[in-house]
Write a protein that holds these residues in place. Structure first.
Motif, PDB file in Angstrom:
ATOM      1  N   GLU A 286       0.833  -1.203   0.000  1.00 55.63           N
ATOM      2  CA  GLU A 286       0.000   0.000   0.000  1.00 55.63           C
ATOM      3  C   GLU A 286       0.869   1.255   0.000  1.00 55.63           C
ATOM      4  O   GLU A 286       0.578   2.215  -0.736  1.00 55.63           O
ATOM      5  N   ARG A 287       1.921   1.266   0.802  1.00 52.07           N
ATOM      6  CA  ARG A 287       2.804   2.442   0.840  1.00 52.07           C
ATOM      7  C   ARG A 287       3.444   2.686  -0.519  1.00 52.07           C
ATOM      8  O   ARG A 287       3.512   3.821  -1.000  1.00 52.07           O
ATOM      9  N   SER A 288       3.949   1.612  -1.130  1.00 57.21           N
ATOM     10  CA  SER A 288       4.595   1.760  -2.427  1.00 57.21           C
ATOM     11  C   SER A 288       3.607   2.214  -3.487  1.00 57.21           C
ATOM     12  O   SER A 288       3.920   3.072  -4.326  1.00 57.21           O
TER      13      SER A 288
ATOM     14  N   GLN B 157       0.873   3.976  -3.026  1.00 62.07           N
ATOM     15  CA  GLN B 157       0.541   5.380  -2.811  1.00 62.07           C
ATOM     16  C   GLN B 157       1.671   6.292  -3.268  1.00 62.07           C
ATOM     17  O   GLN B 157       1.430   7.383  -3.808  1.00 62.07           O
ATOM     18  N   ASP B 158       2.919   5.843  -3.074  1.00 58.19           N
ATOM     19  CA  ASP B 158       4.051   6.651  -3.531  1.00 58.19           C
ATOM     20  C   ASP B 158       4.042   6.785  -5.047  1.00 58.19           C
ATOM     21  O   ASP B 158       4.209   7.891  -5.590  1.00 58.19           O
ATOM     22  N   LEU B 159       3.839   5.662  -5.752  1.00 58.75           N
ATOM     23  CA  LEU B 159       3.787   5.733  -7.212  1.00 58.75           C
ATOM     24  C   LEU B 159       2.632   6.612  -7.680  1.00 58.75           C
ATOM     25  O   LEU B 159       2.782   7.423  -8.600  1.00 58.75           O
ATOM     26  N   ARG B 160       1.481   6.452  -7.032  1.00 59.65           N
ATOM     27  CA  ARG B 160       0.315   7.258  -7.427  1.00 59.65           C
ATOM     28  C   ARG B 160       0.570   8.736  -7.197  1.00 59.65           C
ATOM     29  O   ARG B 160       0.195   9.578  -8.026  1.00 59.65           O
ATOM     30  N   SER B 161       1.212   9.085  -6.080  1.00 61.67           N
ATOM     31  CA  SER B 161       1.457  10.497  -5.770  1.00 61.67           C
ATOM     32  C   SER B 161       2.384  11.151  -6.780  1.00 61.67           C
ATOM     33  O   SER B 161       2.346  12.362  -6.979  1.00 61.67           O
ATOM     34  N   ARG B 162       3.212  10.330  -7.441  1.00 55.60           N
ATOM     35  CA  ARG B 162       4.136  10.849  -8.456  1.00 55.60           C
ATOM     36  C   ARG B 162       3.589  10.677  -9.866  1.00 55.60           C
ATOM     37  O   ARG B 162       4.303  10.934 -10.833  1.00 55.60           O
TER      38      ARG B 162
ATOM     39  N   LEU C 221       1.939   5.400 -11.302  1.00 63.05           N
ATOM     40  CA  LEU C 221       1.366   4.074 -11.108  1.00 63.05           C
ATOM     41  C   LEU C 221       0.999   3.405 -12.434  1.00 63.05           C
ATOM     42  O   LEU C 221       1.302   2.230 -12.657  1.00 63.05           O
TER      43      LEU C 221
ATOM     44  N   SER D 227       3.469   1.135 -14.647  1.00 64.65           N
ATOM     45  CA  SER D 227       4.632   0.745 -13.851  1.00 64.65           C
ATOM     46  C   SER D 227       4.716  -0.770 -13.754  1.00 64.65           C
ATOM     47  O   SER D 227       3.702  -1.474 -13.778  1.00 64.65           O
TER      48      SER D 227
ATOM     49  N   SER E  26      11.074  -0.505  -3.224  1.00 62.76           N
ATOM     50  CA  SER E  26      11.378  -0.042  -1.866  1.00 62.76           C
ATOM     51  C   SER E  26      11.156  -1.115  -0.812  1.00 62.76           C
ATOM     52  O   SER E  26      11.372  -0.863   0.379  1.00 62.76           O
TER      53      SER E  26
END
Length: 224
Positions: free
Chosen positions: A169-171, A173-178, A181, A184, A192
């Motif tokens: 989930e963290r990964s 969300q990180d991809l989505r925020s940039r 996603l 990818s 990570s």
């Protein structure tokens, strides 16, 4: 820990274009009397909940849900994200998520090996939990984020792994925020994560990309 005590959900990816198979959906190919999708679902037996991500999965066993990544054919990271969202929407959020592709006819053997690794070493520890003493951890103690299959010749297969659900989930969300996603790869999604590689039986991660692959593995086209 007994393997059946593992708390996990399963995300099974069945949404590729199958361009090298003339568009024939991989999950409908058959091996030993079952579709490749059914063999992946069987390999995921023991999951608290399972979701198939892809178009038109056909009739699914009771309790198995389905969804589609957005946009369609947006790649495996987006498909895993869609699967996690569908599981969360159904109320299923377990510590581990088994991620499987549906194009490996013998993947059950690989999943069994991963489960044995989890049985031997215990489930992945929480990322912020204290480490056990070095003497008790051993050289193959699990990291915090799960286990991934690797073939005897050293090829990693990220689409066969038990991963920490919070870490995925963290990964995601990180991809989505940039804005990264869509399109990818699994490699990017897992970049990570601290994941233990587990050598699995020969042939258990062999996949079907072409009709030559299918012939070599004894996989047949589904009859009309």
């Amino acid at each position: 820990m007994e393997p059946d005590a593992l708390e996990y959900d399963a995300v099974i990816l069945a949404g590729g274009r199958s361009s090298r198979l003339g568009g024939r959906p991989k999950h409908r190919l058959t091996y030993d009397g079952a579709t490749l999708l059914q063999r992946s679902l069987d390999a995921a037996g023991g999951a608290g909940a399972s979701v198939v991500v892809g178009p038109d999965p056909g009739v699914l066993p009771a309790g198995v849900i389905s969804c589609r990544e957005e946009p369609p054919f947006a790649g495996p990271a987006a498909a895993v994200a869609a699967g996690l969202a569908a599981l969360a929407g159904s109320g299923a959020v377990r510590p581990l998520t088994l991620v499987l592709a549906c194009d490996m006819p013998n993947v059950g053997m690989a999943v069994h090996a991963l489960r044995e690794a989890l049985q031997l070493h215990g489930p992945p520890r929480e990322r912020n939990a204290p480490h056990p003493p070095v003497s008790s951890r051993g050289p193959q103690a699990l990291g915090p984020d799960g286990v991934m299959a690797v073939s005897a010749d050293g090829r990693r297969q990220p689409l066969v792994g038990f991963y920490s659900t919070p870490a995925l989930e963290r990964s995601m969300q990180d991809l989505r925020s940039r804005g990264a996603l869509t399109n990818s790869s699994m490699t990017a999604l897992l970049a990570s994560l601290d994941v233990q590689l587990v050598t699995v039986p020969a042939g258990s991660t062999d996949d079907v990309d072409t009709w030559d692959d299918a012939a070599a593995l004894g996989v047949a086209s589904q009859e009309p």
